[in-house]
Design a protein around this motif. Structure first.
Motif, short mmCIF file in Angstrom:
data_model
loop_
_atom_site.label_atom_id
_atom_site.label_comp_id
_atom_site.label_asym_id
_atom_site.label_seq_id
_atom_site.Cartn_x
_atom_site.Cartn_y
_atom_site.Cartn_z
N PHE A 29 -37.32 12.99 33.83
CA PHE A 29 -37.62 11.96 32.75
C PHE A 29 -38.59 10.92 33.00
O PHE A 29 -38.91 10.22 32.11
N SER A 30 -39.12 10.89 34.00
CA SER A 30 -40.14 9.78 34.26
C SER A 30 -41.34 9.61 33.19
O SER A 30 -41.75 8.60 33.02
N SER A 31 -41.54 10.87 32.69
CA SER A 31 -42.55 10.81 31.48
C SER A 31 -42.32 10.91 30.32
O SER A 31 -43.01 11.16 29.31
N TYR A 32 -41.08 10.67 30.09
CA TYR A 32 -40.46 10.81 28.68
C TYR A 32 -39.84 9.35 28.33
O TYR A 32 -39.75 8.53 29.11
N ALA A 33 -39.39 9.28 27.07
CA ALA A 33 -38.78 8.24 26.50
C ALA A 33 -37.25 8.72 26.06
O ALA A 33 -37.22 10.03 25.72
N ALA A 50 -35.67 2.79 21.41
CA ALA A 50 -36.34 3.90 22.41
C ALA A 50 -36.66 2.94 23.45
O ALA A 50 -37.01 1.74 23.68
N ILE A 51 -36.73 3.74 24.79
CA ILE A 51 -37.26 3.01 26.12
C ILE A 51 -37.91 4.10 26.80
O ILE A 51 -37.36 5.41 26.79
N ALA A 55 -41.84 2.90 32.91
CA ALA A 55 -42.15 1.65 32.69
C ALA A 55 -40.84 0.48 32.10
O ALA A 55 -40.83 -0.47 32.42
N GLY A 56 -40.01 1.27 31.32
CA GLY A 56 -39.00 0.71 30.90
C GLY A 56 -39.33 -0.04 29.56
O GLY A 56 -38.49 -1.16 29.25
N ARG A 57 -40.35 0.16 29.10
CA ARG A 57 -40.81 -0.52 27.71
C ARG A 57 -40.04 -0.22 26.77
O ARG A 57 -39.28 0.94 26.55
N THR A 58 -39.62 -1.03 25.57
CA THR A 58 -38.62 -0.88 24.72
C THR A 58 -39.22 -0.97 23.25
O THR A 58 -40.10 -1.51 23.09
N PHE A 59 -38.68 -0.54 22.44
CA PHE A 59 -38.79 -0.64 20.67
C PHE A 59 -37.75 -0.53 20.25
O PHE A 59 -36.76 0.24 20.39
N TYR A 60 -37.64 -1.37 19.14
CA TYR A 60 -36.25 -1.51 18.22
C TYR A 60 -36.48 -1.44 16.76
O TYR A 60 -37.51 -1.66 16.29
N THR A 98 -34.62 12.79 23.57
CA THR A 98 -35.65 12.63 24.49
C THR A 98 -36.81 12.99 23.95
O THR A 98 -37.07 14.01 22.78
N THR A 99 -37.91 12.16 24.21
CA THR A 99 -39.11 12.79 23.47
C THR A 99 -40.55 12.24 24.73
O THR A 99 -40.32 11.39 25.21
N PRO A 100 -41.51 13.17 24.45
CA PRO A 100 -42.47 13.00 25.34
C PRO A 100 -43.64 12.14 24.73
O PRO A 100 -44.50 12.39 25.40
N GLN A 101 -43.28 11.99 23.56
CA GLN A 101 -44.20 11.14 22.73
C GLN A 101 -44.20 9.76 22.70
O GLN A 101 -45.05 9.07 22.45
N GLY A 102 -43.68 9.10 23.97
CA GLY A 102 -43.45 7.64 23.99
C GLY A 102 -42.49 7.04 22.93
O GLY A 102 -41.61 7.47 22.73
N LEU A 103 -43.11 5.67 22.70
CA LEU A 103 -42.03 4.90 21.97
C LEU A 103 -42.23 5.23 20.42
O LEU A 103 -43.00 4.48 19.65
#
Length: 123
Positions: A29-33, A50-51, A55-60, A98-103
């Motif tokens: 999952f390292s390249s997924y969110a 989402a996270i 890198a553990g970046r987050t979005f709410y 899960t998504t490969p598209q980022g946040l």
């Protein structure tokens, strides 16, 4: 085969807290969110948070910002959603995906989904 299993749902009083978990397996999952969504029967699925796994970046979503916190434990391949100051309108089935598209917030961009866990907030 990718599997996402949610747990930790239940009944909580308004103003209280609850933590739900999403155990992930079946891919690296390292390249997924990982995202959390919620849905009330008859309504559209709503983005919650989402996270990014690496890198553990987050979005709410706006309705939970400042009250909910998403986090991940890479060693356990688990993503958590800590929900505080809960309101009756937080009542829903909560899903992780899960998504490969980022946040991203659109559920259409997520490829695998869990079965959901019910969260009920009483007034």
């Amino acid at each position: 085969q990718v599997q996402l299993v949610e747990s930790g749902g239940g009944l909580v009083q308004a103003g209280g807290s609850l933590r739900v978990s999403c155990a992930a397996s079946g891919r690296t999952f390292s390249s997924y969110a990982i995202g959390w969504f919620r849905q009330i029967p008859g309504k559209e699925r709503e983005f919650v948070a989402a996270i990014t796994w690496g890198a553990g970046r987050t979005f709410y979503g706006d309705s939970v910002k400042g009250r909910f916190t998403i986090s991940r434990d890479s060693a356990k391949n688990t993503v958590y959603l800590q929900m505080n100051v809960m309101k009756p309108e937080d009542t829903a089935i909560y899903y992780c995906a899960t998504t490969p598209q980022g946040l991203v917030r659109s559920p259409n961009l997520y490829d695998y989904w869990g079965q959901g866990t019910q969260v009920t907030v009483s007034s």
